[in-house]
Design a protein around this motif. Sequence first.
Motif, mmCIF file in Angstrom:
data_model
loop_
_atom_site.group_PDB
_atom_site.id
_atom_site.type_symbol
_atom_site.label_atom_id
_atom_site.label_comp_id
_atom_site.label_asym_id
_atom_site.label_seq_id
_atom_site.Cartn_x
_atom_site.Cartn_y
_atom_site.Cartn_z
ATOM 1 N N VAL A 1 0.858 -1.171 0.000
ATOM 2 C CA VAL A 1 0.000 0.000 0.000
ATOM 3 C C VAL A 1 0.896 1.223 0.000
ATOM 4 N N THR A 2 0.745 2.101 -0.980
ATOM 5 C CA THR A 2 1.598 3.293 -1.063
ATOM 6 C C THR A 2 0.839 4.577 -0.741
ATOM 7 N N ILE A 3 -0.460 4.553 -0.904
ATOM 8 C CA ILE A 3 -1.305 5.694 -0.527
ATOM 9 C C ILE A 3 -2.648 5.144 -0.065
ATOM 10 N N PHE A 4 -3.220 5.740 0.973
ATOM 11 C CA PHE A 4 -4.595 5.382 1.333
ATOM 12 C C PHE A 4 -5.242 6.520 2.092
ATOM 13 N N THR A 5 -6.544 6.633 1.923
ATOM 14 C CA THR A 5 -7.337 7.584 2.691
ATOM 15 C C THR A 5 -8.622 6.891 3.103
ATOM 16 N N LYS B 1 -14.163 1.653 1.580
ATOM 17 C CA LYS B 1 -15.443 2.286 1.892
ATOM 18 C C LYS B 1 -15.354 3.711 1.358
ATOM 19 N N GLN B 2 -15.574 4.710 2.216
ATOM 20 C CA GLN B 2 -15.457 6.089 1.775
ATOM 21 C C GLN B 2 -13.983 6.484 1.844
ATOM 22 N N GLY B 3 -13.192 5.965 0.902
ATOM 23 C CA GLY B 3 -11.756 6.213 0.876
ATOM 24 C C GLY B 3 -11.168 5.600 -0.373
ATOM 25 N N MET B 4 -9.855 5.708 -0.531
ATOM 26 C CA MET B 4 -9.187 5.100 -1.680
ATOM 27 C C MET B 4 -7.893 4.458 -1.231
ATOM 28 N N VAL B 5 -7.416 3.508 -2.039
ATOM 29 C CA VAL B 5 -6.162 2.820 -1.755
ATOM 30 C C VAL B 5 -5.355 2.729 -3.045
ATOM 31 N N GLN B 6 -4.082 3.078 -2.966
ATOM 32 C CA GLN B 6 -3.176 2.863 -4.089
ATOM 33 C C GLN B 6 -2.217 1.748 -3.731
ATOM 34 N N VAL B 7 -2.128 0.774 -4.610
ATOM 35 C CA VAL B 7 -1.263 -0.389 -4.414
ATOM 36 C C VAL B 7 -0.169 -0.368 -5.474
ATOM 37 N N THR B 8 1.071 -0.517 -5.043
ATOM 38 C CA THR B 8 2.185 -0.570 -5.985
ATOM 39 C C THR B 8 2.794 -1.968 -5.949
ATOM 40 N N VAL C 1 -6.646 -1.568 6.493
ATOM 41 C CA VAL C 1 -5.496 -0.882 5.902
ATOM 42 C C VAL C 1 -5.141 0.259 6.844
ATOM 43 N N SER C 2 -3.947 0.189 7.418
ATOM 44 C CA SER C 2 -3.612 1.109 8.502
ATOM 45 C C SER C 2 -2.322 1.879 8.311
ATOM 46 N N MET C 3 -1.518 1.513 7.301
ATOM 47 C CA MET C 3 -0.256 2.234 7.135
ATOM 48 C C MET C 3 0.277 2.089 5.715
ATOM 49 N N VAL C 4 1.039 3.097 5.307
ATOM 50 C CA VAL C 4 1.756 3.016 4.042
ATOM 51 C C VAL C 4 2.840 1.959 4.196
#
Length: 416
Positions: free
Chosen positions: A32-36, A66-73, A50-53
């Motif tokens: 996970v490289t970005i998440f909100t 849910k009401q957020g986004m996740v970027q996976v590298t 998902v709790s940390m980069v």
Amino acid sequence: MKTAARAGLMLFLIMIVLFSGTAYAAVPLAKVTIFTGEAVVLSGADTTRVSMVGQELNEGDRVQTKQGMVQVTFNDGAILKLSPFTSALIQEREEESGILIFKTKKAVRRVTCFIGKMWFKSGASKMANYLQTPTAVMGIRGSDADFGFDNLNTYLNMYSGEAAVVGKVMRGFFENPGIDAATKSAVYRSLEKAYVNNEQAKTSGKELDLATAQVDILDVAKTAVEELKKNPDEAVKQDVKLASVAVDASMASAVTNVSVVELKESLKEVEKAAEKAKAEGKTEDAKKAQETAQKTVAALVDAEKKNKELKKVANDVKNAVNAGDLGKAQTLNTQAQKIAQEVKKDIEVIQKVIIQIVPTTVPSTVATTVATTVAATTTETTAAATVPSTTTTTTTTTSTTTKATTTIEITTSPAT
């Protein structure tokens, strides 16, 4: 052309790998490289937030926002962005295709969107990339694209590169299906339920809660298999047949385990009733309770023995599935279902005796309901994959307003 198909099972109970190939070793394939906002991961038989980069993701992990986004590298630099209210499955492995001496192996990455919208960009490796939904498979190369699914339609918006498609795909810009579509998605709902119940079970630490949570986790895989039965790709169809047998056998084992744990709890209540009656000087009641306790112990010993046998058979089903032997897997699954039904009937008999001593002791609704479901699907497991329930293909409000410029249908396999 026949594709060698295998489904991998991981960790404590089962993690269904829904497409052909042999999974790589348990080495993280992405981070996970970005998440909100809020997002969860189902990895093997456990859930986590998902709790940390830098949080690692493994083969077969499911990520849901849910009401957020996740970027996976990924390790090769490929990037996957999950929009809000999206549910995805990520996989990397070697897949085998061809026949006889012409068989070849290739490294493959498959990203499946069960609901929502995602953006994917290819990495530096020569790995073949497949973007998938319950109704289509899109083989892409040198590409970045948005793709998604709204419970009815598959969408693809290419920014660069090429895509070869199997199934019906709406081309062009499209909006995120959003919360309305997510709440109508069987896969999204099942993972959300599994996460909540598993986290509560880990907090309570109770054996029954933990056993029941495993049933919920397996239900995510079972629901995903049902969704993928409508995929037109031949390789996916074969994999779904294998995965369906594997998950049914494991579900039978998990549900039986819940029933056995419930019987343990019932035994404790009967023993308490015997002690109470004895302390109160109720000799006849105490005697009856003690006799019931002895019968319960005998039933429990037999149930645990059969439960152990069932776990072994379920594992044998896994091995047959891994070898791509559908016939053997189906035969073993029939055996697993038979054992599960025997235990269910035996426990029902002893519970009727127990309830005369402890009226409040009854089997859980979860175990009874799921056991009935498993029994009802045994026939389907041994047959070819059929069209899934209409509840999973209902058009959502958001899907009727989503726009796309072109509809394309291609009947050949995706190019890589």
